[in-house]
Design a protein around this motif. Structure first.
Motif, PDB file in Angstrom:
ATOM      1  N   ASN A 294       0.744  -1.182  -0.019  1.00 53.36           N
ATOM      2  CA  ASN A 294      -0.191  -0.026  -0.103  1.00 53.36           C
ATOM      3  C   ASN A 294       0.716   1.107   0.148  1.00 53.36           C
TER       4      ASN A 294
ATOM      5  N   ASN B 196       3.852   1.414  -1.149  1.00 49.59           N
ATOM      6  CA  ASN B 196       4.746   1.709  -2.197  1.00 49.59           C
ATOM      7  C   ASN B 196       3.834   2.345  -3.373  1.00 49.59           C
ATOM      8  N   SER B 197       2.694   1.528  -3.384  1.00 41.81           N
ATOM      9  CA  SER B 197       1.530   2.141  -4.322  1.00 41.81           C
ATOM     10  C   SER B 197       1.111   3.751  -4.414  1.00 41.81           C
ATOM     11  N   THR B 198       0.913   3.950  -2.983  1.00 40.77           N
ATOM     12  CA  THR B 198       0.493   5.366  -2.707  1.00 40.77           C
ATOM     13  C   THR B 198       1.818   6.277  -3.256  1.00 40.77           C
TER      14      THR B 198
ATOM     15  N   HIS C 280       4.334   5.822  -5.482  1.00 36.67           N
ATOM     16  CA  HIS C 280       4.239   5.775  -6.952  1.00 36.67           C
ATOM     17  C   HIS C 280       3.057   6.823  -7.419  1.00 36.67           C
ATOM     18  N   GLU C 281       2.091   6.579  -6.925  1.00 36.35           N
ATOM     19  CA  GLU C 281       0.831   7.411  -7.490  1.00 36.35           C
ATOM     20  C   GLU C 281       1.031   8.678  -7.185  1.00 36.35           C
ATOM     21  N   LEU C 282       1.465   9.157  -6.189  1.00 39.86           N
ATOM     22  CA  LEU C 282       1.821  10.603  -5.918  1.00 39.86           C
ATOM     23  C   LEU C 282       2.954  11.023  -6.753  1.00 39.86           C
TER      24      LEU C 282
ATOM     25  N   ARG D  87       3.578  10.060  -9.711  1.00 40.98           N
ATOM     26  CA  ARG D  87       3.086   9.994 -11.010  1.00 40.98           C
ATOM     27  C   ARG D  87       2.198  11.385 -11.238  1.00 40.98           C
ATOM     28  N   MET D  88       1.420  11.900 -10.002  1.00 42.53           N
ATOM     29  CA  MET D  88       0.718  13.152 -10.232  1.00 42.53           C
ATOM     30  C   MET D  88       1.726  14.351 -10.209  1.00 42.53           C
ATOM     31  N   ASN D  89       2.945  14.256 -10.248  1.00 41.05           N
ATOM     32  CA  ASN D  89       3.788  15.358  -9.878  1.00 41.05           C
ATOM     33  C   ASN D  89       3.646  16.097  -8.438  1.00 41.05           C
TER      34      ASN D  89
END
Length: 633
Positions: A33, A35-37, A39-41, A43-45
């Motif tokens: 969770n 790691n996913s959080t 990477h997503e942040l 990705r959204m700069n």
């Protein structure tokens, strides 16, 4: 977080605070969770600001010493950063501190040295000091966290994040591969670091300076002999460099010419080295003045080596033996950094230099830097290097002058040399001098770049002969503003009167008088070498006296501005500086002085108003030291 948000908003970047505990790393689902959080942040700069959740953080795990690759106790920002870097499979972890990096002993203590690179096996050689004033872990915690991250596959750099002069660039400098802070590496290089090479050179250089002049001369003569004996090996290595440079297609014909060696060049080098060997007999330890300060109190000023020289040279391998011989003669340690295009040639020439030095046990006095050190990195060694001498393009010299903030630089940034044709010049001399000054070796720093012509010469047959000769030699002509105004159809007008072409090109400009020629040279020249061609001795003397260039010639080619042609044997370069050495810098330019006072219990109080002694300050005759005589090296 409000501060972070305000700072990042200036760059139109959002931030988000992430609070973690040890459980977020030990539970597989929570790790996924997190790691996913993250990477997503990204990705959204959105930049995640990660902290431990102090309100609910459990006690540290038993592995308090950060042992093991799979687990790490989150005790501070250092261990948190290491765990996150490995978890995210980061390429690089930058740990910022309030010091420049990792030192072998506490910063600020005597002999503390900054370590550019740190290896896992080096822990035992480090002495740690107090904890950082801006963190809770201290440097020891940073090192342990860095080594743990390194084991996990993440590269680590510890650097200063508080210095306002560098903070704004520290991260980008590290990412670009510049030598900033301490880099943690699992692989040790095969040879010594450049810092170790400099220490080796300094130590051997002190021994070199203490040798008898005959011994230094013997080393140089041995080097000259090796250039002849090993001619085939040298030319074979040079052929490899020439082939590689030719296949690369990046080097101009002028640069290829500089790179090339031949039997005749090697013979000339050997002759020049033997000249240096002779002059070395009266260099280090020479008494310049003697003064009897008072009864039984004598003062001497003597010549001594400068210390450690760093010579950075581009595609001119013949520079290496010349500079090496001058360093040996003057008792200086030498660090050489050559261009990569001459790698094979430089390597064998350096081996021969060390073979000659080994004759008297000072092999390490000359070091060749073969690692991929940036010039900027070498210029940081202000505590180890005493003088930098750049040999190469004007751009190289300017770059080094900017980078070497704490080390003196000897050299010239440009070679904008002028030849002034006076109204009373001899036709034959003009043609010979202009042709030689421009066409003999256009890439040299002492080649003519601007031809100044007295306006009366424009109306004379001489001017047509000059133009015909330049065209025959395929010299491209650029017209100065005054010259262009005289012509209906003129060559391309020069973009700048302060241009070093370094090729078969030159500018022609018209002046009304000798004084105007002098003023033009002062305004647009580089204080390198300037020439007057005239039969009027009074005019010539006025030119020679008023012009403040390093070299001023009357009825002689600018190409004579050379250490070998001046009888110096060789030169380390040509200096346009106003202090210390100026013009072609040979042996004398690599020496400085020290004062030696010999007394008998004298004190300054002895010479006060109430004292019993009086100053004499009598000049004494200077005698050259005899062979074997002590010279206070």
């Amino acid at each position: 977080m409000a501060l972070y948000e305000a700072m990042f908003t200036q760059y139109s970047t959002c931030t988000a605070q992430i609070l973690v505990t040890n459980l977020d790393f030990h539970d597989d689902q929570k790790r996924r969770n997190l790691n996913s959080t993250l990477h997503e942040l990204l990705r959204m700069n959105i930049v995640p600001i990660i902290n431990t959740n102090d309100a609910v953080v459990p006690p540290p795990e038993p592995n308090s010493d950060l042992q093991g690759v799979n687990v790490i106790s989150i005790k501070d920002n250092d261990s948190l950063a290491a765990r996150l870097a490995v978890e995210m499979k980061a390429d690089l972890l930058i740990a910022l501190s309030d010091v420049e990096g990792l030192y072998d002993s506490p910063p600020g203590t005597d002999d503390a040295k900054l370590l550019d690179t740190f290896y896992p096996g080096d822990q035992q050689s480090i002495t740690y000091g107090n904890k950082s004033r801006v963190g809770i872990g201290g440097m020891e915690a940073k090192v342990k966290a860095a080594l743990w991250a390194l084991q996990g596959g993440t590269s680590v750099v510890i650097a200063n994040g508080t210095n306002p002069k560098v903070t704004g660039h520290v991260i980008t400098d590290i990412v670009e591969g510049k030598k900033v802070g301490t880099f943690f590496s699992e692989v040790k290089p095969a040879g010594p670091t450049v810092e170790q090479q400099t220490e080796m050179a300094r130590t051997a250089g002190r021994t070199l300076a203490s040798l008898h002049p005959d011994q230094r001369s013997e080393i140089i003569c041995g080097f000259a002999d090796l250039l002849t004996e090993k001619r085939e090996e040298i030319l074979s290595a040079n052929k490899k460099d020439m082939e590689l440079a030719g296949n690369g297609g990046r080097m101009t014909p002028a640069m290829m010419n500089r790179l090339s060696l031949s039997s005749s060049k090697l013979n000339s080098l050997a002759i020049g080295l033997r000249q240096i060997a002779v002059s070395s007999q009266d260099s280090v330890g020479r008494v310049l003045r003697r003064t009897r300060v008072a009864n039984n109190l004598e003062l001497e000023q003597i010549t001594v080596p400068i210390g450690v020289l760093l010579v950075i040279f581009e595609s001119r391998p013949d520079c290496l033996p010349q500079v090496s011989a001058l360093a040996i003669a003057s008792g200086n340690a030498l660090l050489l950094k050559g261009g990569k295009e001459a790698t094979h040639t430089n390597r064998i020439l350096h081996e021969l230099a060390q073979e000659a030095l080994a004759l008297h046990g000072v092999r390490d006095a000359i070091q060749l830097v073969s690692t991929r050190e940036d010039v900027e990195d070498l210029c940081r060694l202000e505590k180890m290097i005493d003088l930098i001498i750049p040999r190469g393009s004007s751009q190289l010299v300017r770059d080094i002058q900017r980078a070497a903030k704490g080390i003196p630089v000897l050299g010239h940034s440009e070679g904008i040399c002028h030849v002034y044709i006076d109204a009373e010049a001899s036709i034959d001399k003009v043609i010979k001098i202009v042709r030689d000054s421009k066409c003999d070796y256009p890439a040299a720093c002492n080649a003519m770049e601007t031809l100044l012509v007295h306006r009366d010469v424009l109306r004379a047959p001489l001017f047509d002969q000059i133009i015909d000769m330049l065209r025959t030699e395929r010299v491209k002509i650029h017209a100065g503003p005054r010259f262009a105004s005289y012509l209906t159809f003129s060559p391309s007008e020069v973009k700048s009167l302060r241009t070093e072409y370094g090729d078969l090109e030159c500018c022609i400009e018209v002046v009304d008088s000798l004084q105007e020629a002098i003023d033009h040279i002062h305004k647009y020249g580089s204080s390198h070498t300037d020439v007057i061609v005239t039969e009027n001795e009074e005019t010539a003397e006025q030119f020679l006296q008023q012009l403040d260039s390093a070299c001023v010639f009357w009825n002689a080619s600018s190409r004579f501005a050379d250490g070998y042609r001046f009888g110096l044997g060789a030169e380390v370069g040509i200096s346009t500086a106003r202090i210390h050495a100026r013009g072609p810098v040979g042996l004398e330019g690599l020496l400085t002085t020290k004062w030696v006072l010999r007394g008998d219990g004298h004190t300054a109080a002895d010479f006060s108003e109430q004292g019993s002694m009086k100053f004499l300050h009598e000049n004494l005759p200077v005698a050259h030291p005899l062979h074997g005589q002590r010279t206070s090296n």
